[in-house]
Structure formats: C-alpha cells, structure tokens
Design a protein around this motif. Sequence first.
Motif, mmCIF file in Angstrom:
data_model
loop_
_atom_site.group_PDB
_atom_site.id
_atom_site.type_symbol
_atom_site.label_atom_id
_atom_site.label_comp_id
_atom_site.label_asym_id
_atom_site.label_seq_id
_atom_site.Cartn_x
_atom_site.Cartn_y
_atom_site.Cartn_z
ATOM 1 N N ALA A 310 -5.828 -8.727 2.209
ATOM 2 C CA ALA A 310 -5.265 -7.375 2.158
ATOM 3 C C ALA A 310 -5.810 -6.603 3.349
ATOM 4 O O ALA A 310 -6.907 -6.905 3.832
ATOM 5 N N GLY A 311 -5.034 -5.630 3.820
ATOM 6 C CA GLY A 311 -5.473 -4.850 4.975
ATOM 7 C C GLY A 311 -5.270 -3.367 4.744
ATOM 8 O O GLY A 311 -4.807 -2.943 3.673
ATOM 9 N N MET A 312 -5.618 -2.600 5.764
ATOM 10 C CA MET A 312 -5.467 -1.142 5.650
ATOM 11 C C MET A 312 -4.000 -0.745 5.486
ATOM 12 O O MET A 312 -3.714 0.356 5.032
ATOM 13 N N ASN A 313 -3.078 -1.642 5.844
ATOM 14 C CA ASN A 313 -1.669 -1.323 5.610
ATOM 15 C C ASN A 313 -1.367 -1.336 4.101
ATOM 16 O O ASN A 313 -0.437 -0.695 3.639
ATOM 17 N N ASP A 314 -2.185 -2.076 3.322
ATOM 18 C CA ASP A 314 -1.987 -2.127 1.863
ATOM 19 C C ASP A 314 -2.713 -0.973 1.169
ATOM 20 O O ASP A 314 -2.214 -0.433 0.182
ATOM 21 N N LEU A 315 -3.899 -0.650 1.648
ATOM 22 C CA LEU A 315 -4.714 0.402 1.019
ATOM 23 C C LEU A 315 -5.501 1.097 2.121
ATOM 24 O O LEU A 315 -6.447 0.527 2.663
ATOM 25 N N ILE A 316 -5.087 2.325 2.424
ATOM 26 C CA ILE A 316 -5.666 2.995 3.602
ATOM 27 C C ILE A 316 -6.738 4.017 3.231
ATOM 28 O O ILE A 316 -7.350 4.630 4.098
ATOM 29 N N ARG A 317 -7.000 4.181 1.936
ATOM 30 C CA ARG A 317 -7.900 5.264 1.523
ATOM 31 C C ARG A 317 -9.315 5.177 2.118
ATOM 32 O O ARG A 317 -9.865 6.204 2.501
ATOM 33 N N PRO A 318 -9.931 3.988 2.193
ATOM 34 C CA PRO A 318 -11.300 3.988 2.753
ATOM 35 C C PRO A 318 -11.373 4.556 4.178
ATOM 36 O O PRO A 318 -12.144 5.491 4.408
ATOM 37 N N PRO A 319 -10.571 4.063 5.148
ATOM 38 C CA PRO A 319 -10.687 4.682 6.462
ATOM 39 C C PRO A 319 -10.100 6.096 6.518
ATOM 40 O O PRO A 319 -10.606 6.938 7.256
ATOM 41 N N LEU A 320 -9.054 6.382 5.754
ATOM 42 C CA LEU A 320 -8.405 7.695 5.859
ATOM 43 C C LEU A 320 -9.260 8.815 5.285
ATOM 44 O O LEU A 320 -9.387 9.879 5.888
ATOM 45 N N TYR A 321 -9.810 8.601 4.107
ATOM 46 C CA TYR A 321 -10.566 9.674 3.438
ATOM 47 C C TYR A 321 -12.048 9.348 3.289
ATOM 48 O O TYR A 321 -12.772 10.090 2.626
ATOM 49 N N GLY A 322 -12.484 8.214 3.808
ATOM 50 C CA GLY A 322 -13.849 7.791 3.496
ATOM 51 C C GLY A 322 -13.988 7.514 2.015
ATOM 52 O O GLY A 322 -15.060 7.685 1.428
ATOM 53 N N ALA A 323 -12.903 7.063 1.388
ATOM 54 C CA ALA A 323 -12.898 6.886 -0.070
ATOM 55 C C ALA A 323 -13.697 5.660 -0.483
ATOM 56 O O ALA A 323 -13.701 4.641 0.214
ATOM 57 N N PHE A 324 -14.343 5.769 -1.628
ATOM 58 C CA PHE A 324 -15.080 4.638 -2.188
ATOM 59 C C PHE A 324 -14.209 3.900 -3.202
ATOM 60 O O PHE A 324 -13.602 4.512 -4.082
ATOM 61 N N HIS A 325 -14.142 2.589 -3.065
ATOM 62 C CA HIS A 325 -13.539 1.737 -4.098
ATOM 63 C C HIS A 325 -14.559 0.688 -4.507
ATOM 64 O O HIS A 325 -15.122 0.007 -3.645
ATOM 65 N N PHE A 326 -14.762 0.547 -5.793
ATOM 66 C CA PHE A 326 -15.604 -0.536 -6.274
ATOM 67 C C PHE A 326 -14.859 -1.851 -6.033
ATOM 68 O O PHE A 326 -13.655 -1.944 -6.274
ATOM 69 N N ILE A 327 -15.594 -2.849 -5.516
ATOM 70 C CA ILE A 327 -14.979 -4.143 -5.173
ATOM 71 C C ILE A 327 -15.865 -5.240 -5.739
ATOM 72 O O ILE A 327 -17.092 -5.173 -5.607
ATOM 73 N N TRP A 328 -15.244 -6.239 -6.350
ATOM 74 C CA TRP A 328 -16.058 -7.309 -6.936
ATOM 75 C C TRP A 328 -15.189 -8.564 -7.040
ATOM 76 O O TRP A 328 -13.962 -8.449 -7.175
ATOM 77 N N PRO A 329 -15.790 -9.731 -6.974
ATOM 78 C CA PRO A 329 -14.995 -10.952 -7.156
ATOM 79 C C PRO A 329 -14.365 -10.988 -8.553
ATOM 80 O O PRO A 329 -14.927 -10.437 -9.506
ATOM 81 N N ALA A 330 -13.201 -11.621 -8.645
ATOM 82 C CA ALA A 330 -12.512 -11.682 -9.940
ATOM 83 C C ALA A 330 -13.156 -12.697 -10.872
ATOM 84 O O ALA A 330 -12.959 -12.634 -12.086
ATOM 85 N N ASN A 331 -13.911 -13.620 -10.296
ATOM 86 C CA ASN A 331 -14.604 -14.611 -11.130
ATOM 87 C C ASN A 331 -16.064 -14.656 -10.715
ATOM 88 O O ASN A 331 -16.367 -14.942 -9.557
ATOM 89 N N VAL A 332 -16.941 -14.339 -11.647
ATOM 90 C CA VAL A 332 -18.377 -14.332 -11.342
ATOM 91 C C VAL A 332 -19.162 -14.911 -12.513
ATOM 92 O O VAL A 332 -18.654 -15.014 -13.637
ATOM 93 N N SER A 333 -20.409 -15.245 -12.226
ATOM 94 C CA SER A 333 -21.271 -15.750 -13.298
ATOM 95 C C SER A 333 -21.618 -14.591 -14.233
ATOM 96 O O SER A 333 -21.485 -13.422 -13.873
ATOM 97 N N GLU A 334 -22.064 -14.938 -15.414
ATOM 98 C CA GLU A 334 -22.393 -13.935 -16.431
ATOM 99 C C GLU A 334 -23.386 -12.899 -15.887
ATOM 100 O O GLU A 334 -23.216 -11.699 -16.074
ATOM 101 N N LYS A 335 -24.399 -13.373 -15.145
ATOM 102 C CA LYS A 335 -25.420 -12.419 -14.703
ATOM 103 C C LYS A 335 -24.935 -11.505 -13.566
ATOM 104 O O LYS A 335 -25.551 -10.491 -13.282
ATOM 105 N N LEU A 336 -23.810 -11.844 -12.977
ATOM 106 C CA LEU A 336 -23.252 -10.967 -11.936
ATOM 107 C C LEU A 336 -22.037 -10.168 -12.429
ATOM 108 O O LEU A 336 -21.330 -9.553 -11.645
#
Length: 430
Positions: A310-336
């Motif tokens: 995905a690129g800024m053409n899909d979601l421009i909020r971080p560079p445009l507004y300095g917006a924060f998005h939580f990001i995490w892998p879709a599959n992780v171990s229990e402790k993560l």
Amino acid sequence: MDYFQYKNGSLFAEDVAVEKIAAKVGTPVYIYSKATFIEHLQKSQQAYRELDTLVCYSVKACGNINILKFMAQTGCGFDVVSGGELYRVMQAGGDPAKVVYAGVGKTDNEIIQALKAGIAYFNIESEAELENLIQLVKIANRKSQIANPNAALRVNPDVDPKTHKYTTTGKKESKFGVDIERAEKFFHDYGKNNPVQLCAIHIHLGSAGHTVEPYIEAIKKVLALIERLRSDGFTIEALDVGGGYGADYVTGTAPTAADYAAAIVPLLKGKNLRLILEPGASIAANAAILLTRVLYLKKGGEKKFVIVDAGMNDLIRPPLYGAFHFIWPANVSEKLTPHQRERDLKLTGTEVVDVVGPICEGADFFAQDRAFPPVKRGDLISIFTAGAYGFSMSSNYNARGRAAEVLVDGSNFSVIRKRETYEDLTALEK
Ligand SMILES: *Cc1c(COP(=O)(O)O)cnc(C)c1O
C-alpha cells in the motif's frame, strides 16, 4: 470501539479472518465492518435523543454507496460538500430531505442539482454564494421546477479546536463561513422576504479535536447570536453543530458520543432548536482497516524499512496531517498480540522500523521509528482506523489502481468496490 480483534494471534474483522479476505481479494484492500459503522451511528443518534436531532453522516469521510445505503436504512441523513457526494447519496437511496450541503465553492450546476433534489439546508458560506443561490432559485421558480429552499448561515465562532492547521476550519481567518460579528448584518440583508428561507445556523470547528470544550464555547457564542436574531424577528429553527468529534486512533483517547452529548444537550434543552450533527471520522475511522502485504525488508543506515504494497496514494493521512495510525501484523504470536492501540506499543521482541510504501516520494510512509514485531516478505500488515479519509482521499498517483473495498457483515464479506485495473486507469483517455 470496533470489531477488528485478534483471536489466537490472528486478526478478525467481525467473524472473518482478514487473511481469508486477502487470499480472495488481494492486497492492498480496505476492509470495513458494518457493525462498527452502525454501532457508531446509533450511539450518536441515541446520545442526543432528548432533543429533536438529525445525524447527518459526513459523506466525504467514506462515501461508498453500499455503506451509505445501510446508513440511510438506519435513519441517517448526510452532510455533502459537492454534487458528486449528493449523487452518491441519491444512488444509495438516501433521503434528500435529510441532506445538508456545505462548501465555499458550490457551482451553479451543483446548486441546481441540490434544488431539484429538495435538500434540507444549503449551508451558506458567503454573501456572494447566497446572492447566487437566490438568483438561481428565482430562475427555477419561473419554470416552477422547485420548492423554495431552506438555508443555514455558516458562522465562524472563532474558537480553536487545537488540531492540525489543515483541519481547523472554525477560526476567524479560515475560508469557511462568515465571522460571527457579520452574521447579524447578514440576516438583516437576506433574512426576510427572500425565496431562500434563511432559518438556521451552522458551525463546523474542524476535524479531530479531542476535547469537548471548543464545542461548548462555540455553541454558547451562537446561542447568544440566535437569541439576538430571534429578538429582531428572525426565525431560527435549527442549529447545525457540524462534525469533528474525536475518533479513537489511539485506544481510549477520544471523548465518546455520550461525552459530547452530556456537554451539548443541556445547552440546547428548551431552546426550540432542531439539532443537526455532521460526524464523519467519529463514525467511519474505526470502521475499517487497510490491509497490506510486506514486499521487502531493507536497511538504510541505522534504519530498518518495512516496504509494503500500500502507498500514500491509498492512505495519505500520515504525510498530509502527521496522522497516527496503529499498525500491526495480522498474524502474531500470543505474546505480541496487541490488546489496545497505542502510540508506542513496545512489547518485548519488537524492533524499531519505518513502514513505507512503494511510491517515489519521501512522504510515502505510514509510520516512522515505530516499535514493530519482526515480519518477513509476504506477511500481512493491518493499518488500523483507516475508515475515514482513507479510501475517499485515495488517488491513482504512480499509475496505481485504487485498492479494493470489502464490507464484512458478521461471517460474510463482499467486495463493494472492485480493485481498479490497468484498463480502468486509461479508460477515460481513449
Ligand atoms: C468534513 C466535514 C465534517 C466531518 O468532519 P469529521 O472530522 O470527519 O467529523 C462535517 N461537516 C463539514 C462541513 C465538513 O466539512
């Protein structure tokens, strides 16, 4: 609040593993939760039930007609800012009598389209706009095409929601609306004997404010204005308090609809005003993720980059507004497994990375210096809280087809907008 949760280390949208959607539809893909949309809408509707209230969802936040359709069926009105958005609402079966229309640059064609549709209120942003509207109504009246419209005057209450300057719209020096001092003259000039019934006040402070106070301050100012106008013989039937209510980009940081209502309802009780709200982000933001796949890992100096599809053409909020998005892998171990979305979620076993897209711009990033679980090529990554100003701001920059949109409803999912193809990219150029 939303319905994107991890179960045994795998991310689910309602009852569907997002992995399953990626396998069928590909990435990047916007995945929406219908239940989240409806719950947010209903919470807003219920929070203000003591008053005569119309919630007009702001179409520009996320305007897929399949989403507007179930919103309309849940009693929602719509806030539009263009003829295209009004067209979307009509395509979705929305009720034009529940539509409010703002925007500083409405064209003649857009105004005529809205007159014919019979919208609830034109939200007027300047003297010049109202004069043009009056002219167009007079012409249309001669052809007896339309009923005389209602209008709200958008006033600038001059309060600062203390948000990003690009999302601040209710300060004096903003291009939106007229200064509160000018509002009385405006009514004296246009408030009587006009084919346009000027009978409401509109404010919109801007987006992503995270406190209730600016609303209280602004509403107190316009209530004093309304009292003065009424004592001068003008009819004011409605107050539109706009949108901009906080959305939970970081878990637990935004006031809820009930928090806002607890402050706003007492101010308006017994004032004989119909209340209109225009929430966008507070309804849509948490209702989607942008699911993307890791293409490559690389190092640059001391930095580690996770390059995703995905690129800024899909979601421009971080560079445009300095917006924060939580990001995490879709599959992780229990402790993560993240149990909430924080700005700096540091679990043991994470490393610090930048999550970036493939576009040829330094601004093409989703996160910088973020603690992140180790990932490898092919892993799925979820960019959370992407429902508002995500797809609706997406573009074809770098000749990238726009992402697919998928709607999840319980254990079912359907593609509500196909991924754009190369043929789509050039279709209008032939
Ligand atoms: C954008 C906009 C909204 C919605 O703002 P949110 O921050 O998404 O709630 C409401 N009203 C007007 C006039 C707008 O321009």
